[in-house]
Design a protein around this motif. Sequence first.
Motif, PDB file in Angstrom:
ATOM      1  N   GLU A 285     -18.216  14.939 -20.430  1.00  0.00           N
ATOM      2  CA  GLU A 285     -17.037  15.490 -21.105  1.00  0.00           C
ATOM      3  C   GLU A 285     -16.207  16.329 -20.148  1.00  0.00           C
ATOM      4  OE1 GLU A 285     -15.895  18.486 -24.836  1.00  0.00           O
ATOM      5  OE2 GLU A 285     -18.001  17.961 -24.447  1.00  0.00           O
ATOM      6  N   ALA A 286     -16.874  17.066 -19.262  1.00  0.00           N
ATOM      7  CA  ALA A 286     -16.144  17.875 -18.276  1.00  0.00           C
ATOM      8  C   ALA A 286     -15.251  17.006 -17.413  1.00  0.00           C
ATOM      9  CB  ALA A 286     -17.133  18.651 -17.410  1.00  0.00           C
ATOM     10  N   HIS A 287     -15.752  15.828 -17.022  1.00  0.00           N
ATOM     11  CA  HIS A 287     -14.940  14.941 -16.184  1.00  0.00           C
ATOM     12  C   HIS A 287     -13.804  14.303 -16.991  1.00  0.00           C
ATOM     13  CE1 HIS A 287     -16.813  15.108 -12.227  1.00  0.00           C
ATOM     14  NE2 HIS A 287     -17.953  15.314 -12.865  1.00  0.00           N
ATOM     15  N   GLU A 288     -14.006  14.122 -18.270  1.00  0.00           N
ATOM     16  CA  GLU A 288     -12.897  13.661 -19.116  1.00  0.00           C
ATOM     17  C   GLU A 288     -11.805  14.722 -19.187  1.00  0.00           C
ATOM     18  OE1 GLU A 288     -14.558  12.711 -22.883  1.00  0.00           O
ATOM     19  OE2 GLU A 288     -15.724  10.987 -22.146  1.00  0.00           O
ATOM     20  N   ILE A 289     -12.192  15.981 -19.293  1.00  0.00           N
ATOM     21  CA  ILE A 289     -11.217  17.073 -19.306  1.00  0.00           C
ATOM     22  C   ILE A 289     -10.423  17.082 -18.003  1.00  0.00           C
ATOM     23  CG2 ILE A 289     -10.995  19.590 -19.269  1.00  0.00           C
ATOM     24  CD1 ILE A 289     -13.472  19.666 -21.147  1.00  0.00           C
ATOM     25  N   LEU A 290     -11.114  16.892 -16.883  1.00  0.00           N
ATOM     26  CA  LEU A 290     -10.439  16.906 -15.585  1.00  0.00           C
ATOM     27  C   LEU A 290      -9.527  15.701 -15.428  1.00  0.00           C
ATOM     28  CD1 LEU A 290     -13.264  18.151 -13.179  1.00  0.00           C
ATOM     29  CD2 LEU A 290     -11.533  19.471 -14.401  1.00  0.00           C
ATOM     30  N   ALA A 291      -9.941  14.562 -15.931  1.00  0.00           N
ATOM     31  CA  ALA A 291      -9.093  13.366 -15.848  1.00  0.00           C
ATOM     32  C   ALA A 291      -7.806  13.576 -16.627  1.00  0.00           C
ATOM     33  CB  ALA A 291      -9.852  12.153 -16.381  1.00  0.00           C
ATOM     34  N   THR A 292      -7.925  14.183 -17.802  1.00  0.00           N
ATOM     35  CA  THR A 292      -6.733  14.474 -18.605  1.00  0.00           C
ATOM     36  C   THR A 292      -5.808  15.449 -17.879  1.00  0.00           C
ATOM     37  OG1 THR A 292      -7.968  14.112 -20.654  1.00  0.00           O
ATOM     38  CG2 THR A 292      -5.931  15.386 -20.826  1.00  0.00           C
ATOM     39  N   ALA A 293      -6.411  16.383 -17.143  1.00  0.00           N
ATOM     40  CA  ALA A 293      -5.614  17.362 -16.388  1.00  0.00           C
ATOM     41  C   ALA A 293      -5.084  16.795 -15.080  1.00  0.00           C
ATOM     42  CB  ALA A 293      -6.459  18.606 -16.112  1.00  0.00           C
ATOM     43  N   GLY A 294      -5.482  15.579 -14.736  1.00  0.00           N
ATOM     44  CA  GLY A 294      -5.009  14.950 -13.504  1.00  0.00           C
ATOM     45  C   GLY A 294      -5.689  15.454 -12.259  1.00  0.00           C
TER      46      GLY A 294
END
Length: 438
Positions: A285-294
């Motif tokens: 989930e942390a990496h999904e958050i970072l992907a959304t943040a670019g």
Amino acid sequence: MSLERVLVRSLADRVDGTVRLCGWVEGVSEEGDTQVLLLRDPTGTARLLHPADGDEALAREIKGLRRESAVVAIGTVRLADHGPGIAGPDVVLAGLEVVGPAHAEVPIDDASPLDERLDWRFLDLRRPRNRLIFDVQTTVEAAMRAVWREEGFVELHSPKLRPTPNKSGSELFSVGYFGRKAYLAQSPQFYKQMAMASGLDRVFEIGPVFRANPLVTSRHDTEFTSVDVEMSWIESHDDVMAFEERWLQRVLGAVHATHGPAIARQFGVDVVVPGTPFPRVHMAEAHEILATAGHRVTGKKEGDLDATGERLVAEHVARELGHEFVFVTDYPEEIRPFYHMRAADDPARTRSFDLLWKGLEVTTGAQREHRPDRLAAQAQARGVPLGPIGYYLDFFRYGCPPHGGFGLGLTRFLMSLLGVDDVRVVTYLHRGPRRITP
């Protein structure tokens, strides 16, 4: 018989009485015909007055004083109101002894670069702001110990000279040891686990650890104080996180009650006592958050978080859940030590976590692998020779309970608590690749 020392904070209780103050000269000035000497002790600053019709020898002594001279003053307390910064009433001087004169002008001031202030750390620490750091640190450790004592923990002092590394083969300081090589401890990890096999059940340690890390950053040092906890008879790393969050809630409650206004005044930070449970974010989930943040993680192994990633995840949690803390859980096995337990449903994941506070990693923890066959297999898979760690593997061959724990960096904890952006500020004497003095 000499008078007992009175602290500046107690002057309001001594009006019309004679007192003996001990401290440093913060400055000398004149108000009309009256000499004003500012004396600072660990509790505040007081105004010492010497009127024009006073002793001439004393007047000359005051006039020749250099800032930061150590003095003992005797005088009579008189009512006065000077507002914030100057504590309590005035003291009309009757006598002054310069017990430690400053032999030159002070070489630093509040505007001096940090490296220069660290060169003169003993002078820099006299500032009330810096004194507060270590008052807070003292309260933090006392509150930690109070919880440990209530919950049946035993204190350890593990050796800092080790026969083998207990982490990776990097960042190690080696020393000659009677014809053979020893290592400075990077962590008390192996010996905390020995305590679990010893039946000590719950242990803690506050002590130095050493990392031969060549990085020169605001977050790294080569020697720091680690706060370590290990607990037996857990079911998973969730039990460890549950203990840590209620422990930190108590610690920050003590800091808020004891130092809240002073921290707000000196550092502009409100101490927030966190609610429990703390938010938990799975690594995926942390990496999904970072992907959304670019954001793409750089400088780390695949699946890990870099400093920017940690900050962005923490900001997301603060924005969405209103919490300063977040546990990031279930790190990939390849970026965790061999002794972390693998998840039962996915051997590629570990039962591990990091705790982020305001975007800064302050804790690493996990459930440990306590089954000797699996532990040996995991070590071999990482290329760790079993011979040198044979004594460690023996800990688990005579019945060791499921256990886990964490290590918390004390200086990083203080950085987050006080809103300081450089670990050197909150370290008594910093050690790094470029500094080994004073």
